[in-house]
Design a protein around this motif. Structure first.
Motif, PDB file in Angstrom:
ATOM      1  N   ILE A 156       0.842  -1.196   0.000  1.00 50.25           N
ATOM      2  CA  ILE A 156       0.000   0.000   0.000  1.00 50.25           C
ATOM      3  C   ILE A 156       0.878   1.247   0.000  1.00 50.25           C
ATOM      4  O   ILE A 156       1.601   1.514   0.962  1.00 50.25           O
ATOM      5  N   GLY A 157       0.824   1.998  -1.080  1.00 59.50           N
ATOM      6  CA  GLY A 157       1.579   3.239  -1.150  1.00 59.50           C
ATOM      7  C   GLY A 157       0.942   4.316  -0.283  1.00 59.50           C
ATOM      8  O   GLY A 157      -0.281   4.344  -0.085  1.00 59.50           O
ATOM      9  N   ARG A 158       1.751   5.219   0.211  1.00 63.45           N
ATOM     10  CA  ARG A 158       1.250   6.275   1.092  1.00 63.45           C
ATOM     11  C   ARG A 158       0.161   7.092   0.423  1.00 63.45           C
ATOM     12  O   ARG A 158      -0.871   7.411   1.022  1.00 63.45           O
ATOM     13  N   ASP A 159       0.333   7.422  -0.841  1.00 67.40           N
ATOM     14  CA  ASP A 159      -0.618   8.292  -1.532  1.00 67.40           C
ATOM     15  C   ASP A 159      -1.892   7.562  -1.923  1.00 67.40           C
ATOM     16  O   ASP A 159      -2.876   8.207  -2.319  1.00 67.40           O
ATOM     17  N   GLU A 160      -1.896   6.238  -1.844  1.00 70.23           N
ATOM     18  CA  GLU A 160      -3.091   5.465  -2.166  1.00 70.23           C
ATOM     19  C   GLU A 160      -3.775   4.904  -0.915  1.00 70.23           C
ATOM     20  O   GLU A 160      -4.713   4.117  -1.013  1.00 70.23           O
ATOM     21  N   SER A 161      -3.337   5.312   0.247  1.00 64.93           N
ATOM     22  CA  SER A 161      -3.822   4.695   1.481  1.00 64.93           C
ATOM     23  C   SER A 161      -5.275   5.005   1.784  1.00 64.93           C
ATOM     24  O   SER A 161      -5.901   4.320   2.590  1.00 64.93           O
ATOM     25  N   ASP A 162      -5.850   6.030   1.142  1.00 65.37           N
ATOM     26  CA  ASP A 162      -7.222   6.429   1.480  1.00 65.37           C
ATOM     27  C   ASP A 162      -8.227   6.128   0.375  1.00 65.37           C
ATOM     28  O   ASP A 162      -9.381   6.547   0.469  1.00 65.37           O
ATOM     29  N   ILE A 163      -7.847   5.384  -0.658  1.00 66.80           N
ATOM     30  CA  ILE A 163      -8.767   5.200  -1.782  1.00 66.80           C
ATOM     31  C   ILE A 163      -8.962   3.731  -2.148  1.00 66.80           C
ATOM     32  O   ILE A 163      -9.562   3.427  -3.168  1.00 66.80           O
ATOM     33  N   GLY A 164      -8.513   2.829  -1.302  1.00 63.46           N
ATOM     34  CA  GLY A 164      -8.495   1.416  -1.680  1.00 63.46           C
ATOM     35  C   GLY A 164      -9.642   0.579  -1.174  1.00 63.46           C
ATOM     36  O   GLY A 164      -9.614  -0.634  -1.319  1.00 63.46           O
ATOM     37  N   GLY A 165     -10.629   1.185  -0.537  1.00 60.65           N
ATOM     38  CA  GLY A 165     -11.752   0.404  -0.043  1.00 60.65           C
ATOM     39  C   GLY A 165     -11.530  -0.201   1.327  1.00 60.65           C
ATOM     40  O   GLY A 165     -12.291  -1.069   1.751  1.00 60.65           O
ATOM     41  N   VAL A 166     -10.498   0.247   2.013  1.00 59.99           N
ATOM     42  CA  VAL A 166     -10.216  -0.216   3.371  1.00 59.99           C
ATOM     43  C   VAL A 166     -10.171   0.992   4.289  1.00 59.99           C
ATOM     44  O   VAL A 166      -9.483   1.976   4.012  1.00 59.99           O
ATOM     45  N   GLY A 167     -10.906   0.920   5.398  1.00 59.07           N
ATOM     46  CA  GLY A 167     -10.929   2.030   6.345  1.00 59.07           C
ATOM     47  C   GLY A 167     -12.257   2.752   6.299  1.00 59.07           C
ATOM     48  O   GLY A 167     -13.266   2.225   5.823  1.00 59.07           O
ATOM     49  N   GLY A 168     -12.294   3.952   6.803  1.00 62.90           N
ATOM     50  CA  GLY A 168     -13.517   4.736   6.848  1.00 62.90           C
ATOM     51  C   GLY A 168     -13.300   5.965   7.699  1.00 62.90           C
ATOM     52  O   GLY A 168     -12.485   5.963   8.629  1.00 62.90           O
ATOM     53  N   THR A 169     -14.024   7.023   7.404  1.00 69.62           N
ATOM     54  CA  THR A 169     -13.822   8.281   8.102  1.00 69.62           C
ATOM     55  C   THR A 169     -13.977   8.137   9.611  1.00 69.62           C
ATOM     56  O   THR A 169     -13.256   8.767  10.382  1.00 69.62           O
ATOM     57  N   LEU A 170     -14.922   7.313  10.042  1.00 68.41           N
ATOM     58  CA  LEU A 170     -15.164   7.158  11.474  1.00 68.41           C
ATOM     59  C   LEU A 170     -14.426   5.976  12.090  1.00 68.41           C
ATOM     60  O   LEU A 170     -14.493   5.774  13.305  1.00 68.41           O
ATOM     61  N   ALA A 171     -13.739   5.182  11.284  1.00 69.90           N
ATOM     62  CA  ALA A 171     -13.001   4.043  11.823  1.00 69.90           C
ATOM     63  C   ALA A 171     -11.879   4.537  12.725  1.00 69.90           C
ATOM     64  O   ALA A 171     -11.181   5.507  12.402  1.00 69.90           O
ATOM     65  N   GLY A 172     -11.706   3.881  13.854  1.00 70.02           N
ATOM     66  CA  GLY A 172     -10.647   4.283  14.776  1.00 70.02           C
ATOM     67  C   GLY A 172     -10.931   5.598  15.468  1.00 70.02           C
ATOM     68  O   GLY A 172     -10.001   6.247  15.959  1.00 70.02           O
ATOM     69  N   ASN A 173     -12.217   5.993  15.554  1.00 69.48           N
ATOM     70  CA  ASN A 173     -12.516   7.272  16.217  1.00 69.48           C
ATOM     71  C   ASN A 173     -12.221   7.167  17.711  1.00 69.48           C
ATOM     72  O   ASN A 173     -12.213   6.086  18.301  1.00 69.48           O
ATOM     73  N   VAL A 174     -11.986   8.309  18.330  1.00 66.37           N
ATOM     74  CA  VAL A 174     -11.503   8.315  19.706  1.00 66.37           C
ATOM     75  C   VAL A 174     -12.565   7.826  20.692  1.00 66.37           C
ATOM     76  O   VAL A 174     -12.220   7.290  21.756  1.00 66.37           O
ATOM     77  N   LEU A 175     -13.845   7.980  20.368  1.00 64.06           N
ATOM     78  CA  LEU A 175     -14.886   7.487  21.269  1.00 64.06           C
ATOM     79  C   LEU A 175     -14.889   5.964  21.301  1.00 64.06           C
ATOM     80  O   LEU A 175     -14.959   5.354  22.373  1.00 64.06           O
ATOM     81  N   SER A 176     -14.805   5.334  20.131  1.00 64.03           N
ATOM     82  CA  SER A 176     -14.748   3.877  20.077  1.00 64.03           C
ATOM     83  C   SER A 176     -13.527   3.345  20.806  1.00 64.03           C
ATOM     84  O   SER A 176     -13.597   2.342  21.532  1.00 64.03           O
ATOM     85  N   LEU A 177     -12.396   3.998  20.611  1.00 63.67           N
ATOM     86  CA  LEU A 177     -11.171   3.536  21.261  1.00 63.67           C
ATOM     87  C   LEU A 177     -11.250   3.676  22.767  1.00 63.67           C
ATOM     88  O   LEU A 177     -10.759   2.818  23.512  1.00 63.67           O
ATOM     89  N   ALA A 178     -11.874   4.752  23.254  1.00 64.48           N
ATOM     90  CA  ALA A 178     -12.053   4.892  24.703  1.00 64.48           C
ATOM     91  C   ALA A 178     -12.919   3.770  25.249  1.00 64.48           C
ATOM     92  O   ALA A 178     -12.644   3.219  26.324  1.00 64.48           O
ATOM     93  N   ALA A 179     -13.981   3.407  24.494  1.00 65.50           N
ATOM     94  CA  ALA A 179     -14.849   2.310  24.925  1.00 65.50           C
ATOM     95  C   ALA A 179     -14.098   0.982  24.913  1.00 65.50           C
ATOM     96  O   ALA A 179     -14.242   0.165  25.843  1.00 65.50           O
ATOM     97  N   MET A 180     -13.298   0.745  23.877  1.00 62.50           N
ATOM     98  CA  MET A 180     -12.550  -0.508  23.800  1.00 62.50           C
ATOM     99  C   MET A 180     -11.529  -0.618  24.927  1.00 62.50           C
ATOM    100  O   MET A 180     -11.382  -1.676  25.554  1.00 62.50           O
ATOM    101  N   ARG A 181     -10.829   0.465  25.200  1.00 62.98           N
ATOM    102  CA  ARG A 181      -9.823   0.420  26.267  1.00 62.98           C
ATOM    103  C   ARG A 181     -10.473   0.109  27.614  1.00 62.98           C
ATOM    104  O   ARG A 181     -10.011  -0.765  28.358  1.00 62.98           O
ATOM    105  N   ALA A 182     -11.561   0.798  27.927  1.00 60.03           N
ATOM    106  CA  ALA A 182     -12.233   0.564  29.206  1.00 60.03           C
ATOM    107  C   ALA A 182     -12.798  -0.854  29.281  1.00 60.03           C
ATOM    108  O   ALA A 182     -12.743  -1.503  30.332  1.00 60.03           O
TER     109      ALA A 182
END
Length: 447
Positions: free
Chosen positions: A304-330
């Protein structure tokens, strides 16, 4: 057992349900004016009473509906609330994080802590995050195709991996076809998917020999068609055959996380190339994760090239958001701990023993099986060895009757199958109430 008796009991239970839930009935009627099928998500039409009950509040292993009736919840959001409803450490962490920010598209320290803990539990060193296990599975499949250059996915018949298109496939006279009820499949399933029966090592070897399978996607135990355990040696054969075929092995622990703190993978020493897990790790806050072995992480990173990291169908704008991560950690640090799992699994054993005793006392040809804190019963004597056998053993009339019988007596089971799940907040009294109610149902059916 006569079907006529079951039908009469179901009619009686339906009348009782409708009589005791007037507020839910009114809301259900109103819902048809604005919601498709009268529900916010179409699976909710599967509840057994003719309309769903409307919940007003939930805490721990209990919830209350709008008619003021309190229930012991063994459904627990079909695993999403395996932690119990709104565990205090998670509710506090989420409230504190929400006040500081919900989504930033930037990492937080919680992401590091969660990644480190997932590595410790499941044994894979690199992690990424998503909002659902479906997305985690989709992303893992895409990355497997990327690094292998192969097009197909292999799944086991009657598997369940969320709403992943490639997995709604089954076998018909040896051919791969779409599962009944599959809504709007984008392409014929034989173009994307190979299917074999669970525990069939010879079929697995034959299908992998085609050389076009990027990955095998599997739960370590089939769960959504009744619990179907692997036969001795099956996982060893699965790992050896996938490695020989240079096919990646993805283990989906979303439901089998109930087996222990590191799921079935940790408990039984599995060595997948990728692993996905969702639902429970955020205590019901949308959250999921997918992990990589060191080798696969290196291959993915190089591809995965750096410049193609956001267009390949993997990930999402809300993926890894800080609220989800706080819930997972707790959740991981304070709720789904080693001690919590020990308590949950002990209750699962108690639940299983109570059900088995009721079946034995009534001399019924049913059986009960368990995976850690998860227990299910099927209305057949023989324990299935694959998904087809488990599906063939279903009985929709008995399934609906048992669910409704329990619901009318303050117990919520999973509507899609006879599954009960224990949480850290579940008590012996909760389990014993089910044993009593199940015993009453069995005695009526065996009369």
């Amino acid at each position: 057992m006569a079907s006529g008796l079951a039908e009469r009991l179901l009619e009686r239970e339906l009348e009782r349900f409708q009589r005791e839930h007037p507020q839910s009935a009114q809301l259900a009627e109103r819902a048809h004016s604005s919601l498709l099928a009268g529900v916010p998500m179409h699976w909710m039409v599967r509840w057994p009473g003719g309309f769903p009950i409307f919940a007003s509040e939930a805490s721990g292993a209990h919830f209350r509906d709008v008619d003021g009736i309190e229930y012991v919840d063994f459904c627990l959001g079909d695993t999403g609330a395996m932690t119990g409803h709104s565990p205090e450490p998670v509710a506090r962490a989420v409230a504190e994080q929400a006040a500081r920010g919900i989504t930033l598209m930037l990492p937080s320290e919680d992401a590091l802590r969660v990644g480190e803990e997932l590595s410790r539990r499941f044994g894979l060193p690199r992690w990424q995050f998503a909002l659902t296990a479906t997305d985690a599975n989709r992303f893992a499949i895409r990355l497997a195709r990327l690094v292998t250059g192969r097009p197909k996915v292999l799944v086991f018949n009657w598997c369940y991996h969320g709403t992943v298109d490639e997995t709604f496939a089954t076998l018909q006279d040896g051919r791969v076809v779409e599962r009944h009820g599959n809504l709007g499949p984008p392409v014929p399933l034989d173009e994307t998917t190979r299917v074999v029966e669970w525990n069939d090592v010879d079929a697995l070897e034959r299908e992998l020999a085609h050389g076009d399978v990027a990955c095998v996607l599997t739960e370590p135990v089939l769960t959504n068609v009744g619990i179907v355990h692997p036969e001795p040696g099956f996982h060893e054969a699965l790992r050896e055959l996938t490695q020989r075929a240079q096919t990646l092995l993805i283990v989906d622990e979303t439901h089998t996380f109930c087996a222990g703190p590191g799921g079935y993978t940790q408990k039984h020493g599995l060595e997948p190339d990728l692993l996905t897990v969702g639902k429970a790790i955020g205590s019901g806050i949308p959250a999921a994760a997918y992990g990589f072995s060191a080798e696969v992480a290196e291959r993915v990173g190089a591809a995965i090239g750096r410049d193609e990291s956001d267009i390949g169908g993997v990930g999402g704008t809300l993926a890894g958001n800080v609220l989800s991560l706080a819930a997972m950690r707790a959740t991981l640090e304070h709720v789904l701990t080693d001690d919590a799992f020990a308590h949950m699994i002990e209750l699962g054993e108690r639940f299983e023993q109570g059900v088995q005793a009721a079946i034995d006392d009534a001399s019924l040809s049913w059986h009960v099986t368990r995976l850690g804190a998860r227990v299910e019963y099927l209305f057949r004597a023989e324990r299935p060895v694959n998904g087809s056998e488990a599906a063939a053993g279903s009985d929709h009339l008995l399934d609906r009757l048992i669910h409704l019988y329990a619901l009318n007596r303050g117990l919520l089971l999973t509507p899609f199958h006879n599954m009960a799940l224990m949480s850290p907040a579940t008590s012996e009294a909760d389990v014993d109430l089910h044993t009593t109610v199940f015993g009453e149902a069995v005695r009526e059916l065996a009369a």
